[in-house]
Enzyme design. Structure first.
Site, short mmCIF file in Angstrom:
data_model
loop_
_atom_site.label_atom_id
_atom_site.label_comp_id
_atom_site.label_asym_id
_atom_site.label_seq_id
_atom_site.Cartn_x
_atom_site.Cartn_y
_atom_site.Cartn_z
N CYS A 99 -10.04 -7.73 -2.40
CA CYS A 99 -10.56 -7.42 -0.98
C CYS A 99 -11.69 -7.68 -0.52
CB CYS A 99 -9.77 -5.95 -0.65
SG CYS A 99 -9.67 -5.94 1.05
N GLY A 131 -5.67 -4.58 -1.62
CA GLY A 131 -5.56 -5.83 -0.21
C GLY A 131 -5.36 -5.64 1.37
N GLU A 132 -5.96 -6.30 2.27
CA GLU A 132 -5.73 -6.13 3.30
C GLU A 132 -4.63 -6.91 4.57
OE1 GLU A 132 -6.61 -3.65 5.84
OE2 GLU A 132 -5.27 -5.21 6.84
N CYS A 181 -5.99 2.70 -5.92
CA CYS A 181 -5.29 1.50 -5.02
C CYS A 181 -7.29 0.45 -5.93
CB CYS A 181 -5.66 1.91 -4.15
SG CYS A 181 -5.66 -0.05 -2.48
N GLU A 237 -1.40 -4.82 -8.52
CA GLU A 237 -0.94 -3.99 -8.64
C GLU A 237 0.74 -3.59 -7.93
OE1 GLU A 237 -5.05 -2.03 -10.33
OE2 GLU A 237 -3.41 -1.09 -9.12
N CYS A 286 5.03 0.58 -3.56
CA CYS A 286 3.82 0.45 -3.19
C CYS A 286 3.54 -1.32 -3.87
CB CYS A 286 3.09 0.89 -3.67
SG CYS A 286 1.33 0.80 -3.35
N SER A 343 -0.01 -1.21 5.86
CA SER A 343 -1.02 -0.29 5.60
C SER A 343 -2.58 -0.78 6.17
CB SER A 343 -1.57 0.61 4.67
OG SER A 343 -2.78 1.12 4.74
N SER A 357 -5.79 2.82 8.56
CA SER A 357 -6.81 3.72 8.21
C SER A 357 -8.13 3.61 9.14
CB SER A 357 -7.46 2.75 6.65
OG SER A 357 -5.89 2.68 5.33
N LEU A 358 -7.97 5.15 8.80
CA LEU A 358 -8.97 5.83 10.23
C LEU A 358 -10.05 5.80 9.35
CD1 LEU A 358 -8.97 5.30 13.20
CD2 LEU A 358 -8.43 8.42 12.44
N HIS A 359 -9.92 7.85 8.06
CA HIS A 359 -11.07 7.95 7.57
C HIS A 359 -12.49 8.58 7.73
CE1 HIS A 359 -8.38 6.69 4.16
NE2 HIS A 359 -9.03 5.03 4.27
N CYS A 415 -14.11 -1.02 1.52
CA CYS A 415 -14.84 -0.07 1.70
C CYS A 415 -15.43 0.66 0.51
CB CYS A 415 -12.77 0.72 2.29
SG CYS A 415 -12.18 -0.37 3.71
N CYS A 437 -12.87 2.93 -2.00
CA CYS A 437 -11.82 1.93 -2.64
C CYS A 437 -12.24 0.76 -3.77
CB CYS A 437 -11.01 1.21 -1.47
SG CYS A 437 -9.24 0.13 -1.59
#
Ligand code: SAH
Length: 361
Positions: free
Chosen positions: A125, A172-173, A346, A105, A118, A204, A227-229, A129, A132
């Protein structure tokens, strides 16, 4: 010396290397191997990245024989749009299909002062998470450099002009596909091509410490979001299993080193999830965790994901959270998740497409 991808094989499926995967040096090496003068590389680069050519035959200032040779050796079509969904705000989500049928995407987010795209860095991925959609169906493969660049070109074609900002916040990362992402960034950043400034490109990451250390040494001024969260190791590793591999204290130290080395402010992303990480105590723990570290905090409301049984924070809880951070002199903003309403979070367009494909077959 730059390596030149192997030539095409004619086996039905298009196995020709992607021209958009080539760095400038590799493009020059290709031209020289074909006995062409160096200015040909510049001409092709301009056709690809300024005139946004989609066919070799359109490159009218190249000799016909060279166009035919390039067409035999390289694909100029890395990706196609498989589906589009637009919001009234002008935000648009694209499902982008690669040559092997895999889809990712991208989201086009126009605003009065900027045009942000974006983009995705992987098909699926590895990091799963909890909140996600991208990791739910697992990992399929890395995107090639040309497939990453192609997403920016699709946006440029739709907008009839280049995006002003690029964010790696799709599927993805990015730091798990480090080489292809960095190579794509150098292509997107090239001043004689697409020309998007490094400071307008954001990576990110879920916090891949070794890759962050490597990125700090690249000498490229990209923006880094982490990304902390969650404010504690225990909660973070429940929401983000990658936190078991790269614990929170080590991640914060790595962020400090990154800042010291690059002098670039890091942005921490924090998705507010009702009753899970959005309570006043979480806000206070976050203040303690960040202390006087110069950084920004981007708070955003959770977009619902079917597999994750939790809700977004209330506006009140979100406002309280921002206030607590502001009181501790932490630069925090609450972002409205543009592009996430109609299309959700996402990875969701890709998973709903996969569901449709599965139910249709
Ligand atoms: N893997 C990278 C980049 C992709 S995700 C990373 O983890 O940063 C981009 C951002 O979207 C991340 O901050 C991620 O945590 C956030 N995100 C993922 N799912 C979300 C959801 N359901 N609601 C809100 N934000 C989400």
């Amino acid at each position: 010396m730059a390596t030149i991808p192997a030539a095409a094989e004619s086996t039905g499926q298009d196995f020709r290397p992607l021209i958009h995967s080539l760095s400038k040096a590799e493009m020059a090496a290709v031209m020289s191997s074909l006995g062409e003068p160096p200015y040909r590389a510049k001409q092709v680069w301009e056709w690809l990245y300024i005139k946004l050519a989609t066919e070799w035959m359109a490159m009218s200032n190249l000799p016909l024989g060279l166009r035919e040779r390039l067409e035999d050796d390289f694909s100029i079509c890395p990706a196609a749009i498989a589906a589009r969904s637009a919001e009234t705000s002008g935000t648009e989500k694209l499902l982008v299909r690669m040559r092997d049928g895999e889809c990712v995407e991208e989201v086009l987010i126009p605003a009065p002062d900027r045009k942000t795209v974006c983009i995705s860095s992987q098909v699926g991925c590895r990091f799963r998470c909890a909140f996600c959609a991208s990791g739910q169906a697992g990992f399929r493969r890395n995107l090639e450099t040309g497939e990453i660049v192609a997403q920016v070109l699709l946006a440029a074609r739709i907008w009839a002009g280049r995006p002003s900002h690029v964010v790696f916040m799709g599927i993805g990362e990015p730091l798990d596909n480090y080489d292809n992402v960095l190579k794509a960034i150098r292509i997107i950043n090239d001043q004689n091509g697409i020309g998007i400034g490094a400071r307008k490109i954001t990576i990110s990451t879920s916090g891949i410490i070794p890759a962050m250390e490597r990125l700090a040494g690249e000498g490229i001024q990209v923006e880094l979001s982490v990304s902390l969260h969650a404010p504690t190791q225990e909660l973070r590793s429940r929401l983000m299993p990658v936190g078991r591999l790269y614990p929170l204290d080590q991640l914060i130290s790595a962020c400090r080193s990154y800042f010291e080395k690059t002098k670039r402010l890091i942005t921490f992303e924090y998705v507010l999830i009702r009753n899970i990480n959005d309570q006043p105590t979480h806000a206070k723990m976050l203040c303690r965790l960040l202390g006087d570290f110069p950084c920004r905090v981007n708070l955003l409301l959770l977009s619902p994901v079917p597999e994750f049984k939790a809700e977004s924070s209330s506006q009140d809880a979100a406002r309280m959270f921002v206030k607590t951070l502001a009181k501790a002199s932490i630069n925090a903003t609450l972002r409205t998740p543009r592009g996430l309403s109609v299309n959700a979070a996402c990875g969701q367009l890709r998973s709903s497409h996969a569901d449709n494909a599965a139910s249709a077959s």
